[in-house]
Design an enzyme around this catalytic site. Structure first.
Site, PDB file in Angstrom:
ATOM      1  CD  GLN A  43       8.352   0.096 -25.660  1.00  0.00           C
ATOM      2  OE1 GLN A  43       7.450  -0.644 -25.264  1.00  0.00           O
ATOM      3  NE2 GLN A  43       8.111   1.290 -26.148  1.00  0.00           N
ATOM      4  CG  ASP A  65       3.172  -3.773 -29.557  1.00  0.00           C
ATOM      5  OD1 ASP A  65       2.432  -2.937 -29.008  1.00  0.00           O
ATOM      6  OD2 ASP A  65       4.379  -3.902 -29.283  1.00  0.00           O
ATOM      7  CE  LYS A 118       3.992  -0.134 -23.997  1.00  0.00           C
ATOM      8  NZ  LYS A 118       4.795  -0.367 -25.193  1.00  0.00           N
TER       9      LYS A 118
HETATM   10  N1  GUN Z   1       7.488   2.217 -29.191  1.00  0.00           N
HETATM   11  C1  GUN Z   1       6.669   3.293 -29.286  1.00  0.00           C
HETATM   12  N2  GUN Z   1       5.377   2.899 -29.294  1.00  0.00           N
HETATM   13  C2  GUN Z   1       5.391   1.559 -29.189  1.00  0.00           C
HETATM   14  C3  GUN Z   1       4.354   0.578 -29.122  1.00  0.00           C
HETATM   15  O1  GUN Z   1       3.149   0.847 -29.178  1.00  0.00           O
HETATM   16  N3  GUN Z   1       4.775  -0.701 -28.997  1.00  0.00           N
HETATM   17  C4  GUN Z   1       6.089  -1.051 -28.967  1.00  0.00           C
HETATM   18  N4  GUN Z   1       6.395  -2.331 -28.874  1.00  0.00           N
HETATM   19  N5  GUN Z   1       7.065  -0.175 -29.019  1.00  0.00           N
HETATM   20  C5  GUN Z   1       6.699   1.132 -29.135  1.00  0.00           C
END
Ligand code: GUN
Length: 282
Positions: free
Chosen positions: A96, A119, A52
């Site tokens: 996350q 998200d 990311k």
């Molecule tokens: N953990 C696994 N997939 C995601 C996601 O799309 N966003 C976040 N914040 N954590 C995750």
């Protein structure tokens, strides 16, 4: 034989569009900014967070990384989120997941300002999706809609079956397909006669979390098969929830793993960061 849906190429297209939008804002002196919080050092989370941050850099988005220790208290994390909510120079906040067991994910997600919830996990955005209001869409299901549309696959009136009912993928996926006028069924671990249900699908979205579970017996000839899974097979090679080699001859179109859904999730996250600025200024 299936047409391969190239998620990597479609994600690259979307990232180029986002990059252009970010550059436009830069000309006006606005730096699109994403705050990424990671608590602890879960190995999968480390990989996702690194990707990311790297993608932010590629697109000209500023990323603020908060890599904080596993022992951080819920209270400390909540106050960091509050601080970022209040910062005018932060457009998106991403925490996350998973979080350590002593921290409530629900509480933390609910603490994020819905206008910065890139998200799309905040209850406000979940509700907005369900009622058709404007809001942030979660990256994976939104990315799948883009994969379908940009591959020329029409959803209107189609039989769509989603296997999996998670808050992050299955449920929002069903909502989005419904919004596109699909006839939507959600199948899950309690569904009876699963192959019978999935063989109805013109569009089959597989988000079960079981490696290579979906074989050709589950797929109608010519169906579009979208694989959300990500696993290692017996030879340590990446594979999905779908047995790709087995389904390939039956399906009309299919996403590979890797290179299918995966790249779309990050591309849509970046899109949401740009959208956050657009909404703030509108
Ligand atoms: N953990 C696994 N997939 C995601 C996601 O799309 N966003 C976040 N914040 N954590 C995750």
């Amino acid at each position: 034989m299936a047409k391969i849906i190239d998620g990597k190429a479609i994600a690259a297209q979307i990232k180029e569009e986002v990059k252009a939008g970010v550059a436009e804002f830069a000309k006006q002196g606005i730096t699109v900014t994403l705050a990424v919080i990671q608590v602890g050092e879960d190995p999968a989370s480390c990989v996702y967070v690194r990707n990311k941050k790297r993608t932010c850099t590629e697109l000209g988005i500023r990323s603020l990384a908060y890599e904080i220790p596993e022992q951080t208290s819920e209270e400390e994390l909540l106050s960091l989120v509050e601080e970022l909510n209040g910062r005018e120079d932060v457009d998106g906040i991403l925490v996350q997941l998973p979080l350590p067991a002593h921290i409530s994910e629900k509480k933390v997600i609910a603490a994020i300002d819905p206008k910065k919830d890139v998200d799309g996990f905040h209850p406000y955005n979940v509700g907005a999706l369900s009622t058709g209001e404007k809001g942030f869409l979660p990256g994976t299901p939104a990315g799948i809609i883009q994969l379908l549309k940009r591959s020329g696959i029409d959803i209107d009136g189609k039989e769509c079956v989603v296997i999996g009912r998670s808050n992050i993928v299955g449920k929002p996926m069903a909502q989005l397909l419904l919004k596109e006028n699909g006839t939507v069924t959600i199948a899950h671990s309690h569904t009876k006669n699963l192959p019978e249900v999935t063989r109805r699908a013109d569009i089959l979205i597989v988000a079960i979390g079981q490696r290579k579970m979906i074989t050709k017996e589950f797929v109608k000839a010519g169906a579009v098969v979208i694989d959300v899974g990500m696993h290692r097979d017996e030879n340590n090679k990446l594979c999905g929830d779908v047995d790709y080699a087995d389904v390939f001859e039956t399906a009309g179109a299919i996403t590979p793993v890797p290179g299918g859904v995966g790249p779309m999730t990050i591309a849509m996250l970046m899109h949401n960061c740009l959208e956050s600025v657009r909404l703030r200024l509108s």
